[in-house]
Design an enzyme around this catalytic site. Sequence first.
Site, PDB file in Angstrom:
ATOM      1  N   ASP A  68       0.884  -1.163   0.000  1.00  0.00           N
ATOM      2  CA  ASP A  68       0.000   0.000   0.000  1.00  0.00           C
ATOM      3  C   ASP A  68       0.921   1.212   0.000  1.00  0.00           C
ATOM      4  OD1 ASP A  68      -1.606   2.160   0.510  1.00  0.00           O
ATOM      5  OD2 ASP A  68      -2.678   1.252   2.193  1.00  0.00           O
ATOM      6  N   TYR A 160      -7.824  15.535  -8.139  1.00  0.00           N
ATOM      7  CA  TYR A 160      -6.990  14.648  -8.958  1.00  0.00           C
ATOM      8  C   TYR A 160      -5.949  15.472  -9.725  1.00  0.00           C
ATOM      9  CZ  TYR A 160      -5.497  11.271 -12.457  1.00  0.00           C
ATOM     10  OH  TYR A 160      -4.725  10.456 -13.255  1.00  0.00           O
ATOM     11  N   LYS A 164      -1.771  15.580  -9.249  1.00  0.00           N
ATOM     12  CA  LYS A 164      -0.833  15.270 -10.326  1.00  0.00           C
ATOM     13  C   LYS A 164       0.102  16.454 -10.592  1.00  0.00           C
ATOM     14  CE  LYS A 164      -1.971  11.070 -11.066  1.00  0.00           C
ATOM     15  NZ  LYS A 164      -0.969  10.006 -10.878  1.00  0.00           N
TER      16      LYS A 164
HETATM   17  P1  NAI Z   1      -5.245   1.341 -13.090  1.00  0.00           P
HETATM   18  O1  NAI Z   1      -6.428   1.594 -12.238  1.00  0.00           O
HETATM   19  O2  NAI Z   1      -5.345   0.415 -14.237  1.00  0.00           O
HETATM   20  O3  NAI Z   1      -4.002   0.889 -12.178  1.00  0.00           O
HETATM   21  C1  NAI Z   1      -3.716   1.506 -10.969  1.00  0.00           C
HETATM   22  C2  NAI Z   1      -3.048   0.489 -10.067  1.00  0.00           C
HETATM   23  O4  NAI Z   1      -2.673   1.161  -8.862  1.00  0.00           O
HETATM   24  C3  NAI Z   1      -3.976  -0.666  -9.665  1.00  0.00           C
HETATM   25  O5  NAI Z   1      -3.339  -1.906  -9.871  1.00  0.00           O
HETATM   26  C4  NAI Z   1      -4.252  -0.425  -8.195  1.00  0.00           C
HETATM   27  O6  NAI Z   1      -4.426  -1.621  -7.443  1.00  0.00           O
HETATM   28  C5  NAI Z   1      -2.970   0.291  -7.778  1.00  0.00           C
HETATM   29  N1  NAI Z   1      -3.167   1.061  -6.549  1.00  0.00           N
HETATM   30  C6  NAI Z   1      -4.176   1.908  -6.239  1.00  0.00           C
HETATM   31  N2  NAI Z   1      -4.017   2.367  -4.985  1.00  0.00           N
HETATM   32  C7  NAI Z   1      -2.880   1.801  -4.510  1.00  0.00           C
HETATM   33  C8  NAI Z   1      -2.192   1.874  -3.273  1.00  0.00           C
HETATM   34  N3  NAI Z   1      -2.652   2.629  -2.257  1.00  0.00           N
HETATM   35  N4  NAI Z   1      -1.051   1.165  -3.129  1.00  0.00           N
HETATM   36  C9  NAI Z   1      -0.583   0.385  -4.137  1.00  0.00           C
HETATM   37  N5  NAI Z   1      -1.200   0.256  -5.325  1.00  0.00           N
HETATM   38  C10 NAI Z   1      -2.344   0.962  -5.497  1.00  0.00           C
HETATM   39  O7  NAI Z   1      -4.817   2.789 -13.579  1.00  0.00           O
HETATM   40  P2  NAI Z   1      -3.760   3.288 -14.665  1.00  0.00           P
HETATM   41  O8  NAI Z   1      -4.511   3.937 -15.712  1.00  0.00           O
HETATM   42  O9  NAI Z   1      -2.782   2.256 -14.984  1.00  0.00           O
HETATM   43  O10 NAI Z   1      -3.062   4.424 -13.813  1.00  0.00           O
HETATM   44  C11 NAI Z   1      -1.682   4.374 -13.494  1.00  0.00           C
HETATM   45  C12 NAI Z   1      -1.224   5.795 -13.234  1.00  0.00           C
HETATM   46  O11 NAI Z   1      -1.384   6.546 -14.419  1.00  0.00           O
HETATM   47  C13 NAI Z   1      -2.020   6.504 -12.162  1.00  0.00           C
HETATM   48  O12 NAI Z   1      -1.146   7.253 -11.341  1.00  0.00           O
HETATM   49  C14 NAI Z   1      -2.925   7.426 -12.964  1.00  0.00           C
HETATM   50  O13 NAI Z   1      -3.306   8.561 -12.224  1.00  0.00           O
HETATM   51  C15 NAI Z   1      -2.050   7.749 -14.137  1.00  0.00           C
HETATM   52  N6  NAI Z   1      -2.750   8.189 -15.334  1.00  0.00           N
HETATM   53  C16 NAI Z   1      -3.696   7.393 -15.935  1.00  0.00           C
HETATM   54  C17 NAI Z   1      -4.335   7.838 -17.065  1.00  0.00           C
HETATM   55  C18 NAI Z   1      -5.385   7.023 -17.760  1.00  0.00           C
HETATM   56  O14 NAI Z   1      -6.127   7.570 -18.565  1.00  0.00           O
HETATM   57  N7  NAI Z   1      -5.484   5.742 -17.521  1.00  0.00           N
HETATM   58  C19 NAI Z   1      -4.040   9.153 -17.645  1.00  0.00           C
HETATM   59  C20 NAI Z   1      -3.022   9.874 -16.946  1.00  0.00           C
HETATM   60  C21 NAI Z   1      -2.407   9.401 -15.837  1.00  0.00           C
END
Ligand code: NAI
Length: 259
Positions: A68, A160, A164
């Site tokens: 976490d 959010y 960022k």
């Molecule tokens: P996702 O939801 O597919 O993956 C996020 C992962 O982070 C999940 O596996 C989740 O279990 C993990 N997570 C959440 N809270 C956690 C915690 N407290 N400790 C450990 N793990 C935790 O999302 P995605 O899209 O892969 O996002 C990854 C990063 O990219 C994030 O920081 C997001 O803000 C950023 N991002 C995503 C965009 C999108 O459109 N998908 C666009 C711009 C940035």
Amino acid sequence: MSGGRWIDLSGQVAVVTGAASGIGRASALALAEVGAEVIAADLDQAGARAVADAIVAAGGRATARALDVTSDAAWRDLERWIADEAHRLDILVNSAGIVGTDRVGDPGTEAYRRIFAVNVEGSLLGMRTALGFMRRSGHGAIVNVSSAASLAGASIMASYGASKAAIAHYTRSAALEVARAGHDIRINSIHPGVIETAMADAFCEIYSGLGPREAVEARMTTGRFGRAEEVADLVVFLSSPRASFISGTGIVIDRAQSA
Ligand code: NAI
């Protein structure tokens, strides 16, 4: 011509947070593909294990760790584990993140606190852990996954976007600090547009007023969301010596959406 790989991270150890899904997952797989030993860390332990198993099945090296990112104690545990088992840390990708809504002026601060805890504090704890190893070895690369949402305002997603923007600014200051201390440690942020992951589903739900998903995609400059693998390629590049003169900056990856 040496005939070697353009990017070869053999012998390097990388921690990827949020590795169970989306951009973190794609980054873990891509780093392993170019030879890095990957520590796949996530709150979702089964998901992290599945990624580590996939890397090992493809002939790479990986371990899954429950983490976490908001927990100081959990990072301390991981730090001890790395010191005992991996003995080094060369790359950190802070990809764990959450999206959420809150309206400016809402009486509650719960959403704001949670979003900042994961997106900002989680990344800062990760950097603290990584920099401990990297300052000792004198080198390393950190990639903080920020967002294109840090670049412009967005209604009902102020926390959010602010979280960022905070990590992007922290990235610049941290990069400056380690460079001035004479370390070969590079710290950059990346700013993806909407990427096809579980978070994109959440994004579409939040903005369901914009119409169905296809309508949202149609508004994109390319008519589609980005793919996690496209972002992972940038993560690998920034993590590698090929990006040796790039530090303290943020790179937008959204195919001109925010241009
Ligand atoms: P996702 O939801 O597919 O993956 C996020 C992962 O982070 C999940 O596996 C989740 O279990 C993990 N997570 C959440 N809270 C956690 C915690 N407290 N400790 C450990 N793990 C935790 O999302 P995605 O899209 O892969 O996002 C990854 C990063 O990219 C994030 O920081 C997001 O803000 C950023 N991002 C995503 C965009 C999108 O459109 N998908 C666009 C711009 C940035």
